[in-house]
Scaffold this motif. Structure first.
Motif, PDB file in Angstrom:
ATOM      1  N   ALA A   1       0.850  -1.337  -0.016  1.00 31.64           N
ATOM      2  CA  ALA A   1      -0.110   0.182  -0.036  1.00 31.64           C
ATOM      3  C   ALA A   1       0.923   1.490  -0.169  1.00 31.64           C
ATOM      4  O   ALA A   1       0.137   2.560  -0.448  1.00 31.64           O
ATOM      5  CB  ALA A   1      -0.743  -0.240   0.899  1.00 31.64           C
ATOM      6  N   GLY A   2       1.758   1.201   0.263  1.00 28.95           N
ATOM      7  CA  GLY A   2       3.166   2.104   0.497  1.00 28.95           C
ATOM      8  C   GLY A   2       3.790   2.964   1.176  1.00 28.95           C
ATOM      9  O   GLY A   2       4.035   3.654   1.911  1.00 28.95           O
ATOM     10  N   ARG A   3       3.143   1.958   2.639  1.00 23.09           N
ATOM     11  CA  ARG A   3       2.677   2.510   3.609  1.00 23.09           C
ATOM     12  C   ARG A   3       4.925   2.304   3.895  1.00 23.09           C
ATOM     13  O   ARG A   3       4.897   0.721   3.875  1.00 23.09           O
ATOM     14  CB  ARG A   3       2.238   1.984   4.629  1.00 23.09           C
ATOM     15  N   ARG A   4       5.154   2.977   4.730  1.00 22.79           N
ATOM     16  CA  ARG A   4       6.547   2.830   5.331  1.00 22.79           C
ATOM     17  C   ARG A   4       6.860   1.782   6.944  1.00 22.79           C
ATOM     18  O   ARG A   4       5.554   2.119   7.313  1.00 22.79           O
ATOM     19  CB  ARG A   4       7.156   4.332   5.976  1.00 22.79           C
ATOM     20  N   VAL A   5       7.207   1.120   6.557  1.00 23.85           N
ATOM     21  CA  VAL A   5       6.968  -0.372   7.983  1.00 23.85           C
ATOM     22  C   VAL A   5       7.985  -0.828   7.778  1.00 23.85           C
ATOM     23  O   VAL A   5       8.339  -1.422   9.524  1.00 23.85           O
ATOM     24  CB  VAL A   5       6.053  -1.437   6.704  1.00 23.85           C
ATOM     25  N   GLY A   6       9.286  -0.576   7.000  1.00 22.64           N
ATOM     26  CA  GLY A   6      10.697  -0.891   8.120  1.00 22.64           C
ATOM     27  C   GLY A   6      11.973  -0.327   7.506  1.00 22.64           C
ATOM     28  O   GLY A   6      11.586   0.904   6.998  1.00 22.64           O
ATOM     29  N   LEU A   7      12.728   0.025   8.409  1.00 28.59           N
ATOM     30  CA  LEU A   7      14.243   0.543   8.402  1.00 28.59           C
ATOM     31  C   LEU A   7      15.552  -0.750   7.841  1.00 28.59           C
ATOM     32  O   LEU A   7      15.134  -1.187   8.973  1.00 28.59           O
ATOM     33  CB  LEU A   7      14.644   1.789   8.926  1.00 28.59           C
TER      34      LEU A   7
END
Length: 241
Positions: A102-108
C-alpha cells in the motif's frame, strides 16, 4: 498480529550478514511499532547493537523529515551517513526505508560498514615503504577516544563533525573551492591535498577519513595522493595552484 513483510526481511537480514561478512552489520527496524526497535540483526558485534535496540537519533530525525514529505514516495527514501562506534571506529551506514504494497512505511534496513581492518592493512603497507615516524605524522588518523556510541551523536550535525580540528580545517578549505570537492579532477585534487597538507590538516585526528568521504573515494586513495605528494620532496606550498 502477523506481519507478512517481516519474515522475508528477517531472512534477508541474515543472508546479507553472511554474504557481506563480519565487517558489515545488518539491522532491521520495525517502523509499524511506536518504539521502532531492532527486530533482526546480523554481525551486531560491529556496533554492539542487539535485538530491541532503539532507532538511532540521526536515523529518527531523517525519518521524521520523510514523514513531513509526500506519503507516496517511500520507494525513493534512502539514507547514507557517517557514524561512529562506542570505541571510536568510523562507520559508513546506508539505510533503506521499506514499504508495504500500500506504500506505507513499515521498516528500515540499515547496513553499517567498518573498514578499520582495511585501513590497518593500508597503514602496514605504508610502514613497509616509510619510517614509522613519517607514517604517524603524515598518513595515520586516529579516531577520538571520547567518540559517542553509534547513532547517538546529536541530531544537529553528523558524527564526523565531532572530530574537531580536522573538520574545521576541511570546512574552511571547502569554502574556498569554486565547486564540490568530489567533482575535482585529479590535478585539482592533488593541489587541494597539497594545500591541506601545508595547513597541517593531516596531523589532526580523523583527517584522512574525513577527506575520503568529502572526495567520495576510499581512504587508500587519499593515502596514494599523500604518497605521491611527498614522493616529490619536502616542498610544502602555501595554497592551491
Amino acid at each position: 498480529m502477523q506481519k507478512p513483510w517481516l519474515q522475508n526481511q528477517i531472512a534477508l537480514t541474515g543472508f546479507l550478514g553472511k554474504t557481506l561478512g563480519p565487517d558489515y552489520e545488518i539491522a532491521l527496524y520495525d517502523l509499524t511499532e511506536a518504539s521502532a526497535v531492532v527486530v533482526a540483526i546480523a554481525n551486531g558485534h560491529v556496533t554492539q547493537r542487539t535485538l530491541g535496540a532503539p532507532l538511532p537519533a540521526l536515523l529518527k530525525q531523517r525519518l521524521d523529515e520523510f514523514r513531513r514529505q509526500a506519503e507516496d514516495t517511500p520507494a525513493d527514501e534512502w539514507i547514507q551517513m557517517a557514524d561512529m562506534t562506542s570505541t571510536g571506529k568510523l562507520l559508513r551506514t546506508s539505510s533503506r526505508v521499506l514499504a508495504n504494497e500500500a506504500g506505507r512505511r513499515v521498516g528500515l534496513l540499515t547496513i553499517s560498514f567498518d573498514d578499520s581492518r582495511y585501513r590497518d592493512l593500508s597503514e602496514r603497507i605504508l610502514r613497509l615503504r616509510h619510517p614509522d615516524s613519517f607514517v604517524d605524522s603524515h598518513f595515520v588518523s586516529r579516531p577520538p577516544t571520547d567518540a559517542p556510541p553509534a547513532g547517538l551523536a546529536s541530531a544537529g550535525a553528523p558524527p564526523v563533525a565531532r572530530q574537531g580540528l580536522a573538520a574545521d580545517l576541511l570546512a574552511r578549505a571547502k569554502a574556498e573551492l569554486a565547486g564540490e570537492p568530489r567533482r575535482l579532477n585529479h590535478r585539482e585534487r592533488m593541489a587541494w591535498v597539497r594545500a591541506l597538507d601545508a595547513q597541517g590538516f593531516f596531523g589532526a585526528k580523523g583527517a584522512v577519513g574525513l577527506l575520503a568521504e568529502e572526495l567520495n573515494c576510499s581512504v587508500a586513495t587519499v593515502y596514494r595522493y599523500l604518497s605521491s605528494l611527498h614522493a616529490g620532496g619536502p616542498r610544502r606550498p602555501s595554497g592551491l595552484e
